[in-house]
Design a protein around this motif. Sequence first.
Motif, PDB file in Angstrom:
ATOM      1  N   ALA A  50       0.440  -1.064   0.088  1.00  0.00           N
ATOM      2  CA  ALA A  50       0.349  -0.178   0.112  1.00  0.00           C
ATOM      3  C   ALA A  50       0.979   1.233   0.061  1.00  0.00           C
ATOM      4  CB  ALA A  50      -0.720   0.525   1.114  1.00  0.00           C
ATOM      5  N   ASP A  51       2.209   1.348  -0.581  1.00  0.00           N
ATOM      6  CA  ASP A  51       3.122   2.234  -0.206  1.00  0.00           C
ATOM      7  C   ASP A  51       3.142   3.327  -1.182  1.00  0.00           C
ATOM      8  OD1 ASP A  51       4.764   3.685   0.979  1.00  0.00           O
ATOM      9  OD2 ASP A  51       6.792   2.643   1.217  1.00  0.00           O
ATOM     10  N   SER A  52       3.737   4.377  -0.840  1.00  0.00           N
ATOM     11  CA  SER A  52       4.167   5.113  -1.806  1.00  0.00           C
ATOM     12  C   SER A  52       5.058   6.090  -1.431  1.00  0.00           C
ATOM     13  CB  SER A  52       2.224   5.837  -2.570  1.00  0.00           C
ATOM     14  OG  SER A  52       2.754   7.551  -3.054  1.00  0.00           O
ATOM     15  N   ARG A  53       5.877   7.008  -2.712  1.00  0.00           N
ATOM     16  CA  ARG A  53       7.108   7.428  -2.550  1.00  0.00           C
ATOM     17  C   ARG A  53       5.701   9.206  -2.893  1.00  0.00           C
ATOM     18  NH1 ARG A  53      11.922   5.129  -6.139  1.00  0.00           N
ATOM     19  NH2 ARG A  53      11.745   3.028  -5.948  1.00  0.00           N
ATOM     20  N   GLU A  54       4.704   9.303  -3.210  1.00  0.00           N
ATOM     21  CA  GLU A  54       4.328  10.417  -3.584  1.00  0.00           C
ATOM     22  C   GLU A  54       3.112  11.342  -3.027  1.00  0.00           C
ATOM     23  OE1 GLU A  54       4.051  11.463  -7.864  1.00  0.00           O
ATOM     24  OE2 GLU A  54       5.390   9.801  -7.956  1.00  0.00           O
ATOM     25  N   ASN A  55       2.201  10.365  -2.985  1.00  0.00           N
ATOM     26  CA  ASN A  55       0.573  10.723  -2.036  1.00  0.00           C
ATOM     27  C   ASN A  55       0.075   9.199  -1.770  1.00  0.00           C
ATOM     28  OD1 ASN A  55       0.345  13.274  -2.591  1.00  0.00           O
ATOM     29  ND2 ASN A  55       1.098  12.569  -4.952  1.00  0.00           N
ATOM     30  N   LEU A  56       0.005   8.691  -1.173  1.00  0.00           N
ATOM     31  CA  LEU A  56      -1.394   8.353  -0.236  1.00  0.00           C
ATOM     32  C   LEU A  56      -2.570   9.234   0.024  1.00  0.00           C
ATOM     33  CD1 LEU A  56       0.849   6.687   3.266  1.00  0.00           C
ATOM     34  CD2 LEU A  56       0.484   6.315   0.473  1.00  0.00           C
ATOM     35  N   LEU A  57      -3.617   7.818   0.311  1.00  0.00           N
ATOM     36  CA  LEU A  57      -5.268   8.426   0.299  1.00  0.00           C
ATOM     37  C   LEU A  57      -5.915   7.589   0.908  1.00  0.00           C
ATOM     38  CD1 LEU A  57      -7.206  10.219  -1.214  1.00  0.00           C
ATOM     39  CD2 LEU A  57      -7.805   8.095  -2.299  1.00  0.00           C
ATOM     40  N   SER A  58      -5.894   8.395   2.572  1.00  0.00           N
ATOM     41  CA  SER A  58      -7.138   6.765   3.519  1.00  0.00           C
ATOM     42  C   SER A  58      -8.888   7.766   3.032  1.00  0.00           C
ATOM     43  CB  SER A  58      -7.045   8.111   4.770  1.00  0.00           C
ATOM     44  OG  SER A  58      -7.831   7.327   5.474  1.00  0.00           O
ATOM     45  N   LEU A  59      -9.836   6.482   3.099  1.00  0.00           N
ATOM     46  CA  LEU A  59     -10.772   6.851   2.898  1.00  0.00           C
ATOM     47  C   LEU A  59     -11.502   6.746   4.528  1.00  0.00           C
ATOM     48  CD1 LEU A  59     -11.511   4.250   0.097  1.00  0.00           C
ATOM     49  CD2 LEU A  59     -10.969   6.788  -0.213  1.00  0.00           C
ATOM     50  N   GLU A  60     -10.727   7.187   5.328  1.00  0.00           N
ATOM     51  CA  GLU A  60     -11.540   6.847   6.387  1.00  0.00           C
ATOM     52  C   GLU A  60     -12.747   7.615   6.721  1.00  0.00           C
ATOM     53  OE1 GLU A  60      -8.833   9.771   9.461  1.00  0.00           O
ATOM     54  OE2 GLU A  60      -8.280   8.002   8.583  1.00  0.00           O
ATOM     55  N   LYS A  61     -13.049   8.668   6.451  1.00  0.00           N
ATOM     56  CA  LYS A  61     -14.067   9.033   6.221  1.00  0.00           C
ATOM     57  C   LYS A  61     -15.740   8.964   5.454  1.00  0.00           C
ATOM     58  CE  LYS A  61     -12.084  13.330   8.137  1.00  0.00           C
ATOM     59  NZ  LYS A  61     -12.163  14.844   8.252  1.00  0.00           N
ATOM     60  N   LEU A  62     -14.897   7.914   5.119  1.00  0.00           N
ATOM     61  CA  LEU A  62     -15.977   7.675   3.565  1.00  0.00           C
ATOM     62  C   LEU A  62     -16.404   6.297   4.441  1.00  0.00           C
ATOM     63  CD1 LEU A  62     -15.145   8.662   0.185  1.00  0.00           C
ATOM     64  CD2 LEU A  62     -16.218   9.764   1.925  1.00  0.00           C
ATOM     65  N   ASN A  63     -16.627   5.948   5.081  1.00  0.00           N
ATOM     66  CA  ASN A  63     -17.042   4.562   5.862  1.00  0.00           C
ATOM     67  C   ASN A  63     -18.683   4.070   6.305  1.00  0.00           C
ATOM     68  OD1 ASN A  63     -17.516   6.185   8.075  1.00  0.00           O
ATOM     69  ND2 ASN A  63     -16.656   5.423   9.608  1.00  0.00           N
ATOM     70  N   ARG A  64     -19.782   4.721   5.752  1.00  0.00           N
ATOM     71  CA  ARG A  64     -20.939   3.959   5.325  1.00  0.00           C
ATOM     72  C   ARG A  64     -21.323   3.491   4.744  1.00  0.00           C
ATOM     73  NH1 ARG A  64     -22.157  10.536   4.102  1.00  0.00           N
ATOM     74  NH2 ARG A  64     -20.410   9.611   2.444  1.00  0.00           N
ATOM     75  N   VAL A  65     -22.503   3.005   5.827  1.00  0.00           N
ATOM     76  CA  VAL A  65     -23.565   2.178   4.817  1.00  0.00           C
ATOM     77  C   VAL A  65     -23.752   2.511   3.242  1.00  0.00           C
ATOM     78  CG1 VAL A  65     -25.128   0.015   4.614  1.00  0.00           C
ATOM     79  CG2 VAL A  65     -23.428   0.707   6.688  1.00  0.00           C
ATOM     80  N   VAL A  66     -24.487   1.676   2.406  1.00  0.00           N
ATOM     81  CA  VAL A  66     -25.089   3.236   1.256  1.00  0.00           C
ATOM     82  C   VAL A  66     -26.903   2.896   1.099  1.00  0.00           C
ATOM     83  CG1 VAL A  66     -24.883   4.302  -0.810  1.00  0.00           C
ATOM     84  CG2 VAL A  66     -22.806   4.055   0.237  1.00  0.00           C
ATOM     85  N   GLU A  67     -25.924   1.331   1.233  1.00  0.00           N
ATOM     86  CA  GLU A  67     -27.575   0.984   1.129  1.00  0.00           C
ATOM     87  C   GLU A  67     -28.406  -0.842   0.966  1.00  0.00           C
ATOM     88  OE1 GLU A  67     -30.785   0.218  -2.456  1.00  0.00           O
ATOM     89  OE2 GLU A  67     -28.913   0.105  -2.705  1.00  0.00           O
ATOM     90  N   LEU A  68     -28.866  -1.482   2.101  1.00  0.00           N
ATOM     91  CA  LEU A  68     -28.996  -2.550   2.744  1.00  0.00           C
ATOM     92  C   LEU A  68     -30.116  -3.566   1.460  1.00  0.00           C
ATOM     93  CD1 LEU A  68     -28.770  -5.109   3.722  1.00  0.00           C
ATOM     94  CD2 LEU A  68     -29.664  -5.172   5.923  1.00  0.00           C
ATOM     95  N   ASP A  69     -29.666  -4.005   0.573  1.00  0.00           N
ATOM     96  CA  ASP A  69     -30.922  -4.354  -0.642  1.00  0.00           C
ATOM     97  C   ASP A  69     -31.319  -5.714  -0.210  1.00  0.00           C
ATOM     98  OD1 ASP A  69     -32.918  -5.233  -2.574  1.00  0.00           O
ATOM     99  OD2 ASP A  69     -31.776  -4.555  -3.639  1.00  0.00           O
ATOM    100  N   LYS A  70     -32.612  -5.934   0.766  1.00  0.00           N
ATOM    101  CA  LYS A  70     -32.783  -6.940   1.430  1.00  0.00           C
ATOM    102  C   LYS A  70     -33.506  -7.841   0.370  1.00  0.00           C
ATOM    103  CE  LYS A  70     -34.048  -5.322   5.774  1.00  0.00           C
ATOM    104  NZ  LYS A  70     -35.100  -4.770   6.510  1.00  0.00           N
ATOM    105  N   GLN A  71     -34.139  -7.625  -0.583  1.00  0.00           N
ATOM    106  CA  GLN A  71     -35.125  -8.588  -1.444  1.00  0.00           C
ATOM    107  C   GLN A  71     -33.301  -9.272  -2.157  1.00  0.00           C
ATOM    108  OE1 GLN A  71     -36.576  -5.548  -1.113  1.00  0.00           O
ATOM    109  NE2 GLN A  71     -38.394  -6.969   0.122  1.00  0.00           N
TER     110      GLN A  71
END
Length: 419
Positions: A50-71
């Motif tokens: 997961a390394d980079s010499r230039e830029n790292l990106l964290s999705l820690e703030k994009l951590n929601r459940v978007v949809e539960l399709d029960k059917q």
Amino acid sequence: MESYRNWAGNYTYGTTNLHVPESLEQVQEYVARFNRIKVLGTRHSFNGIADSRENLLSLEKLNRVVELDKQRRKVTVEGGIRYGELCRYLHSHGFALHNLASLPHITVAGACATATHGSGDRNGSLAAAVHALEIIKADGEKIVLSRDQGDGILEGAVVGLGGLGVVTKITLDVVPVFQISQHVYDNLPLAQLKDNFDAIFSSAYSVSLFTDWKQSAFNQVWQKRVLSQDADPVTEDFFGAARALENRHPVPGLTAENCSEQLGIPGPWHERLPHFRMDFTPSAGEELQSEYFVSRQDAYSALQAIEQLKERIAPLLHVSEVRTIAADDLWMSPCYQRDSVAFHFTWKPLVEDVRQLLPILEEKLEPYQARPHWAKLFAMTPSRLRSLYEKLPDFQQLLLRYDPEGKFRNDYLNHYIMH
């Protein structure tokens, strides 16, 4: 600025440029802006994947459940969600995942991208539950790959090793909620696996064997039984192993208070499938990890080969775990088209000693076409590793198709995949 290190502390990342977007649009903006970027998850990898010499990106703030399709029995989540968070949500709505890893603290996207697995004869890896991916490509464009498209591309992209783009959403197959009880047995002789391998591992929904390799035996058998399915009575003796009468920790001598409930006490799937409690955060580091996957038919012979090194392994080891995983159709999965058995090694933080031992261990496992876990420590040469994946040429073409300039490639991908 202080440099970033992985969870175990054995790896220091190559840049301090860490970007934490708060929206999909920000992800697209960062991706379009930078020449090189890699997504950094919970840092539970032990190498430079997961390394980079230039830029790292964290999705820690994009951590929601978007949809539960029960059917349709699907759940769609953002890329930064962790299994612990997702499991609580699913359980509260009457659903479950078919499988979980030992630790609930890792992100869904990171686990699936590296084929992290879980356990059980009939249970595919965590990545096997992926139905669709939303990916931000190198030019910032959003695309969706799905099994519904029927073109086979998703099967190549799921275990993508971070090389196709930023996975911003994942749709997973879910199942109805279920209950599990867990029993532990002490001291199973290795020789019992010669004639009883299938009986031992099919005795419950998920079975793990733990050993410190100080003797030719497994210190513990962890047996996770689904209440409605595994109807065989619990016995005091299990192929020569005795039922534990108090809770155990997989590492001999450690307290079991951080471990999931045992002694046959029933509980929800998400509180029994991991070995460790959801509300317990593992201590930072003090260990290294390696893991190798072999075909199920070779498992006992491979264990005998490892046993020959036990005097060298034991002094460096906290504990080793053996688990089964069902075959899948994901190109870069170590379980691609073969029912597999994984040998996991949790090493003491003796970096140089472990580094010297791994080539010897891998030589013992070479006749069994052992594939290493992508995110853990291994010594295998790139040419040897590539030879173990028949779909590798197709995966290389997939990376070039979606990321022709190599924006998401790094030293690790160039070394092991592209050259």
